[in-house]
Design a protein around this motif. Structure first.
Motif, PDB file in Angstrom:
ATOM      1  N   PRO A   1     145.515  86.656  14.781  1.00  0.00           N
ATOM      2  CA  PRO A   1     145.817  88.026  14.336  1.00  0.00           C
ATOM      3  C   PRO A   1     145.528  89.030  15.453  1.00  0.00           C
ATOM      4  N   ARG A   2     146.344  90.082  15.497  1.00  0.00           N
ATOM      5  CA  ARG A   2     146.156  91.068  16.564  1.00  0.00           C
ATOM      6  C   ARG A   2     145.192  92.158  16.112  1.00  0.00           C
ATOM      7  N   ILE A   3     143.955  91.724  15.973  1.00  0.00           N
ATOM      8  CA  ILE A   3     142.900  92.660  15.604  1.00  0.00           C
ATOM      9  C   ILE A   3     141.950  92.766  16.794  1.00  0.00           C
TER      10      ILE A   3
ATOM     11  N   GLY B   1     157.499  95.609  24.630  1.00  0.00           N
ATOM     12  CA  GLY B   1     156.220  95.107  24.121  1.00  0.00           C
ATOM     13  C   GLY B   1     155.324  94.844  25.320  1.00  0.00           C
ATOM     14  N   VAL B   2     154.486  93.841  25.218  1.00  0.00           N
ATOM     15  CA  VAL B   2     153.540  93.568  26.306  1.00  0.00           C
ATOM     16  C   VAL B   2     154.298  93.198  27.593  1.00  0.00           C
ATOM     17  N   ALA B   3     155.226  92.256  27.491  1.00  0.00           N
ATOM     18  CA  ALA B   3     155.959  91.821  28.684  1.00  0.00           C
ATOM     19  C   ALA B   3     156.789  92.967  29.250  1.00  0.00           C
TER      20      ALA B   3
ATOM     21  N   THR C   1     164.454 100.189  26.785  1.00  0.00           N
ATOM     22  CA  THR C   1     164.826 100.408  25.390  1.00  0.00           C
ATOM     23  C   THR C   1     163.964  99.554  24.483  1.00  0.00           C
ATOM     24  N   ASP C   2     163.853  99.977  23.247  1.00  0.00           N
ATOM     25  CA  ASP C   2     163.167  99.177  22.226  1.00  0.00           C
ATOM     26  C   ASP C   2     163.630  99.714  20.884  1.00  0.00           C
ATOM     27  N   VAL C   3     163.357  98.955  19.832  1.00  0.00           N
ATOM     28  CA  VAL C   3     163.737  99.447  18.515  1.00  0.00           C
ATOM     29  C   VAL C   3     162.549 100.081  17.794  1.00  0.00           C
TER      30      VAL C   3
ATOM     31  N   GLY D   1     152.262  95.359  11.305  1.00  0.00           N
ATOM     32  CA  GLY D   1     151.613  94.498  12.297  1.00  0.00           C
ATOM     33  C   GLY D   1     151.984  94.877  13.719  1.00  0.00           C
ATOM     34  N   GLY D   2     152.880  95.869  13.869  1.00  0.00           N
ATOM     35  CA  GLY D   2     153.232  96.326  15.210  1.00  0.00           C
ATOM     36  C   GLY D   2     154.444  95.632  15.803  1.00  0.00           C
ATOM     37  N   TYR D   3     155.024  94.697  15.081  1.00  0.00           N
ATOM     38  CA  TYR D   3     156.174  93.967  15.612  1.00  0.00           C
ATOM     39  C   TYR D   3     157.477  94.640  15.196  1.00  0.00           C
TER      40      TYR D   3
ATOM     41  N   LYS E   1     175.522  99.831  17.155  1.00  0.00           N
ATOM     42  CA  LYS E   1     175.289 101.141  17.780  1.00  0.00           C
ATOM     43  C   LYS E   1     174.478 100.970  19.067  1.00  0.00           C
ATOM     44  N   GLN E   2     173.493 100.066  18.985  1.00  0.00           N
ATOM     45  CA  GLN E   2     172.638  99.812  20.148  1.00  0.00           C
ATOM     46  C   GLN E   2     173.485  99.240  21.299  1.00  0.00           C
ATOM     47  N   ALA E   3     174.380  98.329  20.951  1.00  0.00           N
ATOM     48  CA  ALA E   3     175.224  97.708  21.982  1.00  0.00           C
ATOM     49  C   ALA E   3     176.119  98.754  22.641  1.00  0.00           C
TER      50      ALA E   3
ATOM     51  N   ALA F   1     144.282 100.684  15.741  1.00  0.00           N
ATOM     52  CA  ALA F   1     143.206 100.957  16.682  1.00  0.00           C
ATOM     53  C   ALA F   1     143.316 100.094  17.924  1.00  0.00           C
ATOM     54  N   ARG F   2     144.490  99.538  18.152  1.00  0.00           N
ATOM     55  CA  ARG F   2     144.721  98.596  19.262  1.00  0.00           C
ATOM     56  C   ARG F   2     144.146  99.109  20.574  1.00  0.00           C
ATOM     57  N   PRO F   3     144.874  99.977  21.246  1.00  0.00           N
ATOM     58  CA  PRO F   3     144.285 100.523  22.448  1.00  0.00           C
ATOM     59  C   PRO F   3     143.504 101.779  22.127  1.00  0.00           C
TER      60      PRO F   3
ATOM     61  N   ASP G   1     145.592  95.395  11.085  1.00  0.00           N
ATOM     62  CA  ASP G   1     146.589  95.210  12.112  1.00  0.00           C
ATOM     63  C   ASP G   1     146.377  96.173  13.245  1.00  0.00           C
ATOM     64  N   GLN G   2     146.759  95.682  14.402  1.00  0.00           N
ATOM     65  CA  GLN G   2     146.595  96.482  15.607  1.00  0.00           C
ATOM     66  C   GLN G   2     147.895  97.144  15.938  1.00  0.00           C
TER      67      GLN G   2
HETATM   68  P1  NAD Z   1     157.367  90.777  20.994  1.00  0.00           P
HETATM   69  O1  NAD Z   1     157.126  89.797  22.100  1.00  0.00           O
HETATM   70  O2  NAD Z   1     157.390  90.279  19.610  1.00  0.00           O
HETATM   71  O3  NAD Z   1     158.766  91.534  21.267  1.00  0.00           O
HETATM   72  C1  NAD Z   1     159.005  92.159  22.515  1.00  0.00           C
HETATM   73  C2  NAD Z   1     159.582  93.532  22.281  1.00  0.00           C
HETATM   74  O4  NAD Z   1     160.946  93.403  21.889  1.00  0.00           O
HETATM   75  C3  NAD Z   1     158.915  94.354  21.195  1.00  0.00           C
HETATM   76  O5  NAD Z   1     158.474  95.571  21.735  1.00  0.00           O
HETATM   77  C4  NAD Z   1     160.011  94.547  20.162  1.00  0.00           C
HETATM   78  O6  NAD Z   1     159.911  95.789  19.499  1.00  0.00           O
HETATM   79  C5  NAD Z   1     161.243  94.475  21.025  1.00  0.00           C
HETATM   80  N1  NAD Z   1     162.504  94.227  20.314  1.00  0.00           N
HETATM   81  C6  NAD Z   1     162.758  93.427  19.254  1.00  0.00           C
HETATM   82  N2  NAD Z   1     164.050  93.500  18.899  1.00  0.00           N
HETATM   83  C7  NAD Z   1     164.644  94.356  19.772  1.00  0.00           C
HETATM   84  C8  NAD Z   1     165.972  94.844  19.934  1.00  0.00           C
HETATM   85  N3  NAD Z   1     166.944  94.469  19.132  1.00  0.00           N
HETATM   86  N4  NAD Z   1     166.212  95.716  20.938  1.00  0.00           N
HETATM   87  C9  NAD Z   1     165.224  96.130  21.770  1.00  0.00           C
HETATM   88  N5  NAD Z   1     163.953  95.694  21.667  1.00  0.00           N
HETATM   89  C10 NAD Z   1     163.669  94.828  20.683  1.00  0.00           C
HETATM   90  O7  NAD Z   1     156.360  91.987  21.114  1.00  0.00           O
HETATM   91  P2  NAD Z   1     154.887  92.011  21.694  1.00  0.00           P
HETATM   92  O8  NAD Z   1     154.904  92.161  23.139  1.00  0.00           O
HETATM   93  O9  NAD Z   1     154.150  90.871  21.129  1.00  0.00           O
HETATM   94  O10 NAD Z   1     154.355  93.354  21.061  1.00  0.00           O
HETATM   95  C11 NAD Z   1     154.571  93.625  19.685  1.00  0.00           C
HETATM   96  C12 NAD Z   1     153.598  94.666  19.205  1.00  0.00           C
HETATM   97  O11 NAD Z   1     152.278  94.176  19.212  1.00  0.00           O
HETATM   98  C13 NAD Z   1     153.597  95.915  20.025  1.00  0.00           C
HETATM   99  O12 NAD Z   1     153.515  96.988  19.129  1.00  0.00           O
HETATM  100  C14 NAD Z   1     152.360  95.831  20.804  1.00  0.00           C
HETATM  101  O13 NAD Z   1     151.887  97.119  21.092  1.00  0.00           O
HETATM  102  C15 NAD Z   1     151.459  95.116  19.839  1.00  0.00           C
HETATM  103  N6  NAD Z   1     150.343  94.387  20.468  1.00  0.00           N
HETATM  104  C16 NAD Z   1     149.090  94.493  19.943  1.00  0.00           C
HETATM  105  C17 NAD Z   1     148.033  93.819  20.530  1.00  0.00           C
HETATM  106  C18 NAD Z   1     146.634  93.893  19.994  1.00  0.00           C
HETATM  107  O14 NAD Z   1     146.329  94.660  19.183  1.00  0.00           O
HETATM  108  N7  NAD Z   1     145.759  93.054  20.415  1.00  0.00           N
HETATM  109  C19 NAD Z   1     148.243  93.024  21.618  1.00  0.00           C
HETATM  110  C20 NAD Z   1     149.531  92.918  22.111  1.00  0.00           C
HETATM  111  C21 NAD Z   1     150.580  93.602  21.521  1.00  0.00           C
END
Ligand code: NAD
Length: 522
Positions: free
Chosen positions: A121-123, A176-178, A196-198, A228-230, A241-243, A409-411, A521-522
């Motif tokens: 869990p991302r806590i 996200g992270v990457a 970009t992101d959704v 959960g932040g996902y 629309k995104q495309a 409260a993640r970061p 959730d973070q």
């Molecule tokens: P992920 O690897 O699941 O996805 C990567 C990114 O792709 C995400 O930002 C997602 O929103 C994006 N995405 C999905 N569909 C998309 C689309 N159609 N077009 C554009 N972007 C799209 O994500 P992640 O890196 O695991 O991060 C997910 C969340 O978790 C984030 O909010 C991040 O801040 C959070 N997080 C929290 C912690 C923690 O609390 N410990 C640690 C890492 C990440």
């Protein structure tokens, strides 16, 4: 308590699940560690380094695994390869269970307790154990490095006597992270970066790292983040629309890094063949989602191809291409989790099966598949399922953006904004710099947290009662001090300490910079 580390068998996997540093700490916790000969070579760790840390080197995998109580691994091992381990032995790693139900069932049948670290869990408590973050962070960095290596031109703008070189344009899809690390790395190399992101929360994070945010910001976008932040799976209408929006943008890019993922689903398809064909020859696409099917229509997982002069890099284990650093962080993630399962005083495993971290990650136990995502046929991913525990948070209007997320409260930065609901409501009236600083801190904290898990001390886990007693004593002391000094400022404990801590603390101890947060959730 015998712990085994074997050489990874998956082709091209150079990471290893323990390093001399973590082996030493496991031994300090009372374990004996057997490492298969040559297990660390892919990460440039020699057998003698493990021996110096106190491990014994076993001639082969079978010898290392014999009577093991714990097996630390990077990839999911086959059930057959685990013959000889103790009954109920813990097998801890990135077990990648989705779509591999048969292998999971075989692990159950083999009688081992399989633990899937991806489900952590991302806590706050588990941040140091978050293998998805530590590895995604490296993938984001390495993805840009791969792109730069395949690119025929320079990344930064160069003003030379021979004339000016224009900077490369890089577009990151999925922040996200990457993605955030890819943005930061491409910026450091001098590219002009957009992303970009959704998820609406991504917007400020992208901008705070110096990137331009490009997205369809409609009603669906405002609701696209789970508690959960996902990201949620977007509708076909939104995707169209995104495309439309990104197609025109991609045509002007030199580098595209795609990282978009939705937990438990195939990667969303973001770049069509036609979009690739719209790019200039010499452009480079790195598809970091290749392992999950890819964000790019033309990606061939595991391969680098060229189409109309555009290079498409589809490596499936990009973090594994920087194995020494990846192993170092991965091994620390595993050590941090294993530490919670060990009674260091008794020098034995003492697993609290009711601990939320254990419940979230254990796949098999006592011969059965026990994880709810697999045993009951309910294919919901485990990590986001955390959101189910907080339906109220999920229902909150997303339009209040990041600052309005109550439990995030993640970061450090999000904590401070969450603590000021009134300010969040009037976000537009706040000086933009404050919001930007908060978002920048949030993005940087996310990257730093992923990069540098807090070192784990080899000491027994303190009981809740002891922690409560400590907290009560601290509060009493603070009250007394406050009473003695009339007019003194409020006790430091009540300040949004994260702000100052985050500013002062070195980047390699991010978990310590954060205040403890309620479980959620973070
Ligand atoms: P992920 O690897 O699941 O996805 C990567 C990114 O792709 C995400 O930002 C997602 O929103 C994006 N995405 C999905 N569909 C998309 C689309 N159609 N077009 C554009 N972007 C799209 O994500 P992640 O890196 O695991 O991060 C997910 C969340 O978790 C984030 O909010 C991040 O801040 C959070 N997080 C929290 C912690 C923690 O609390 N410990 C640690 C890492 C990440």
């Amino acid at each position: 308590m015998k712990i085994a580390i074997v050489r990874e068998r998956v082709e091209g996997e150079n990471r290893v699940a323990a390093t001399p540093e973590t082996v030493g700490k496991l031994i300090a916790l009372g374990a004996s560690v057997q490492v298969e000969k040559g297990a660390g070579l892919g990460s440039r760790i020699l057998d003698k380094d493990y021996e110096a840390a106190g491990a014994a080197i076993a001639a082969n995998a079978a010898a290392a695994l014999k009577s093991a109580d714990v097996v630390l691994t990077v990839r999911r091992p086959s059930a057959a390869s685990l013959a000889g381990v103790s009954k109920g032995a813990l097998v801890i790693g990135a077990l990648d269970p989705y779509g591999n139900d048969k292998d999971v069932a075989a692990l159950a049948k083999a009688g081992v307790t399989a633990v899937s670290m991806e489900f952590m869990p991302r806590i706050t408590r588990a941040q140091v154990m978050d293998i998805l973050s530590s590895q995604a962070n490296l993938a984001g960095y390495q993805g840009v490095i791969e792109a730069a290596a395949a690119f025929d031109r320079a990344f930064p703008m160069m003003m030379t006597a021979a004339g000016t070189v224009r900077p490369a344009k890089a577009f990151v899809m999925g922040a996200g992270v990457a993605g955030l690390q890819a943005i930061a790395t491409a910026k450091r190399l001098g590219a002009v970066v957009s992303a970009t992101d959704v998820r609406p929360a991504a917007k400020e994070q992208v901008e705070s790292l110096g990137g331009k945010f490009v997205a369809v910001e409609d009603e669906e976008f405002k609701q696209a983040e789970t508690a959960g932040g996902y990201a949620k799976q977007m509708s076909a209408e939104y995707q169209a629309k995104q495309a439309d929006l990104t197609a025109a943008h991609i045509a002007k890019q030199d580098i595209v890094i795609t990282t978009a993922l939705i937990p438990g689903r195939p990667a969303p398809r973001l770049i069509t063949k036609a979009m690739v064909e719209s790019m200039a020859p010499g452009s480079v696409i790195v598809d970091l989602a290749a392992e999950r099917g890819g964000n790019v229509e033309l990606t061939v997982p595991g391969q680098v191809i060229e189409h109309n002069g555009v290079t498409i890099i589809g490596y499936t284990n990009v973090q594994g291409r920087i194995p020494t650093t990846a192993s170092q962080l991965y091994a620390r993630n595993l050590l941090a989790f294993l530490t919670t399962l060990i009674d260091a005083k008794e020098k034995k495993l003492a697993i609290n099966w009711d601990d939320e971290l254990v419940k979230a990650t254990v796949l098999t136990r006592d011969g059965a598949v026990v994880h709810p995502s697999f045993s009951g046929g309910d294919a919901k991913p485990a990590a986001p399922a955390k959101a189910d525990a907080k339906p109220a948070a999920a229902k909150k209007p997303a339009s209040k953006a990041a600052g309005a997320k109550p439990a995030t409260a993640r970061p450090a930065a999000s904590k401070s904004t969450a603590a000021k609901p009134a300010a969040a409501k009037t976000a537009t009236a706040k000086p933009p710099t404050a919001r930007k600083i908060a978002a920048k801190r949030k993005a940087e904290a996310l990257i730093d947290a992923a990069a540098a898990p807090k070192p784990v001390r080899a000491r027994p886990v303190r009981s809740k009662a002891a922690a409560d007693a400590d907290a009560a004593a601290k509060t009493a002391a603070a009250k007394t001090a406050a009473a003695k000094k009339p007019g003194a400022k409020k006790p430091a404990a009540k300040k949004p300490a994260a702000k100052s801590a985050a500013a002062k603390a070195p980047a390699n101890t991010p978990a310590e910079t954060k205040p403890d947060t309620p479980k959620g959730d973070q």
